[in-house]
Design an enzyme around this catalytic site. Sequence first.
Site, PDB file in Angstrom:
ATOM      1  N   GLY A  66       0.812  -1.216   0.000  1.00  0.00           N
ATOM      2  CA  GLY A  66       0.000   0.000   0.000  1.00  0.00           C
ATOM      3  C   GLY A  66       0.842   1.261   0.000  1.00  0.00           C
ATOM      4  N   SER A 108       6.786   4.151   3.990  1.00  0.00           N
ATOM      5  CA  SER A 108       6.300   2.980   4.734  1.00  0.00           C
ATOM      6  C   SER A 108       5.345   3.483   5.795  1.00  0.00           C
ATOM      7  CB  SER A 108       7.463   2.232   5.388  1.00  0.00           C
ATOM      8  OG  SER A 108       6.944   1.279   6.313  1.00  0.00           O
ATOM      9  N   SER A 110       3.838   1.978   8.245  1.00  0.00           N
ATOM     10  CA  SER A 110       4.200   1.538   9.602  1.00  0.00           C
ATOM     11  C   SER A 110       5.587   1.999  10.010  1.00  0.00           C
ATOM     12  CB  SER A 110       4.161   0.006   9.669  1.00  0.00           C
ATOM     13  OG  SER A 110       5.144  -0.529   8.790  1.00  0.00           O
ATOM     14  N   THR A 113       8.712  -1.656   7.770  1.00  0.00           N
ATOM     15  CA  THR A 113       8.902  -2.569   6.637  1.00  0.00           C
ATOM     16  C   THR A 113      10.378  -2.669   6.273  1.00  0.00           C
ATOM     17  OG1 THR A 113       6.670  -2.147   5.879  1.00  0.00           O
ATOM     18  CG2 THR A 113       8.205  -2.944   4.218  1.00  0.00           C
ATOM     19  N   GLU A 245      -6.138  -8.167  -0.653  1.00  0.00           N
ATOM     20  CA  GLU A 245      -6.010  -7.836   0.771  1.00  0.00           C
ATOM     21  C   GLU A 245      -7.362  -7.628   1.449  1.00  0.00           C
ATOM     22  OE1 GLU A 245      -2.645  -5.188   1.969  1.00  0.00           O
ATOM     23  OE2 GLU A 245      -2.298  -5.090  -0.176  1.00  0.00           O
ATOM     24  N   HIS A 261      -0.432  -8.986 -26.514  1.00  0.00           N
ATOM     25  CA  HIS A 261       0.732  -9.700 -27.030  1.00  0.00           C
ATOM     26  C   HIS A 261       1.037 -10.960 -26.233  1.00  0.00           C
ATOM     27  CE1 HIS A 261       1.584  -6.312 -29.697  1.00  0.00           C
ATOM     28  NE2 HIS A 261       1.098  -5.594 -28.701  1.00  0.00           N
ATOM     29  N   LYS A 353       5.283 -11.284   8.126  1.00  0.00           N
ATOM     30  CA  LYS A 353       6.161 -10.282   8.751  1.00  0.00           C
ATOM     31  C   LYS A 353       6.666 -10.787  10.106  1.00  0.00           C
ATOM     32  CE  LYS A 353       4.267  -6.207   6.467  1.00  0.00           C
ATOM     33  NZ  LYS A 353       3.810  -4.837   6.534  1.00  0.00           N
TER      34      LYS A 353
HETATM   35  C1  F6R Z   1      -1.622  -3.496   4.498  1.00  0.00           C
HETATM   36  C2  F6R Z   1      -0.976  -3.121   3.245  1.00  0.00           C
HETATM   37  C3  F6R Z   1       0.343  -3.747   2.910  1.00  0.00           C
HETATM   38  C4  F6R Z   1       1.483  -2.865   3.448  1.00  0.00           C
HETATM   39  C5  F6R Z   1       2.841  -3.510   3.225  1.00  0.00           C
HETATM   40  C6  F6R Z   1       3.987  -2.619   3.653  1.00  0.00           C
HETATM   41  O1  F6R Z   1      -2.761  -2.705   4.669  1.00  0.00           O
HETATM   42  O2  F6R Z   1      -1.483  -2.347   2.496  1.00  0.00           O
HETATM   43  O3  F6R Z   1       0.413  -3.917   1.519  1.00  0.00           O
HETATM   44  O4  F6R Z   1       1.441  -1.617   2.802  1.00  0.00           O
HETATM   45  O5  F6R Z   1       2.919  -4.711   3.915  1.00  0.00           O
HETATM   46  O6  F6R Z   1       3.778  -2.122   4.932  1.00  0.00           O
HETATM   47  P1  F6R Z   1       3.965  -0.562   5.186  1.00  0.00           P
HETATM   48  O7  F6R Z   1       3.041   0.124   4.240  1.00  0.00           O
HETATM   49  O8  F6R Z   1       3.617  -0.348   6.597  1.00  0.00           O
HETATM   50  O9  F6R Z   1       5.392  -0.273   4.866  1.00  0.00           O
END
Ligand code: F6R
Length: 358
Positions: A66, A108, A110, A113, A245, A261, A353
Amino acid sequence: MSEGRVRVPAGPPLDDLDAIERLDPHAAREVLRRFPDQCREGLGLHPSPPVRLALPRLVVVAGMGGSAASGDLLATCLADRLSVPVLTHRGYGLPALVGPGALVIAASYSGETVEAVSAFEAAVKAGAATAAVTRGGRLAALAARHGAPVVTLPPGLMPRMALGSLFFPLLGILESAGLPTVPEAEVAEALETVAALADELAPARPVEQNEAKRLALAVGDRVPVVYGGELTGSVAYRWKTDVEENAKRFAVAGALPEMNHNEIEAWRAPEADRLQAIFLRDRGEHPDVARRFAVVRALVEPVAGGLAEVWSRGEGRLARLLSLIYLGQWTSYYLALLRGVDPWAVPLLEEVKRRLRP
Ligand code: F6R
């Protein structure tokens, strides 16, 4: 929208607001409903310290899922204006072309990541300028240690439902770096467009007036196969990931002309009966792409379980892209309800994760 053969599956009726409340215990619907406000608030988020930078020769948005989607949207909506490449990098480290003169924005939500953190570290090592867009976590701490500009995002969102927060600050960062951005009038138009859609696509709007609900019902239990054109190919990918998701189901994404193609050969009876084609159409598409959509439709419709065409809204690129992304978010939300799964939770993604945590 044209829906092809609609087969309504058994499941909760999408107009039953009590059932929706039960199936969506984290109120993802409220987050989606607030998306226009989130975009407006995102415009007001600025990095601290401010970005001070000579014109970069390359911009890389490094992130996953995301968060990476904000890079795709940036690259697509500015492709007709920018004279420097904007790349989305998904993965560890960075490609060798990143070095002095490049700007790397680690995104990111969160801040935890590992791939985004690794890309930020690689950018510092390569001598590139850096910035971060995050709610906090390891990425914010790392960026602060290096004195890099950080946009701090509001808490409480799922990354894939935080696109307004993640994307709009990128426009300000590019502007501060001396790069062209989306003109104010186009941003305003995009915000108006999604605000109108928020009313039209929310649960309170009944099926017959709600394009996202109708589309989810048209998909039913088939696998959605979403095709965009040159501009909307990355939006098709975004639909795929939202379906995966939110609804916890497979989806396929592709783009014209490329699918002409290769993938076109896969549209065969009887397997294609299990597929629902969804064409993301755009008023700005190249006339040859429009002709290709017509040809593909003629070949696919007789064998597909169903075929739907949806159109972008608005004039400017940003409005057109955001309107299709937003429609995909709501459609995947209703697909989750039809399947009886919580659209918010992503337990397997979190389990991966957790297992990889050092
Ligand atoms: C969960 C989502 C995931 C996260 C991905 C990376 O809602 O959308 O695709 O975006 O796991 O995590 P972040 O975005 O926190 O770096």
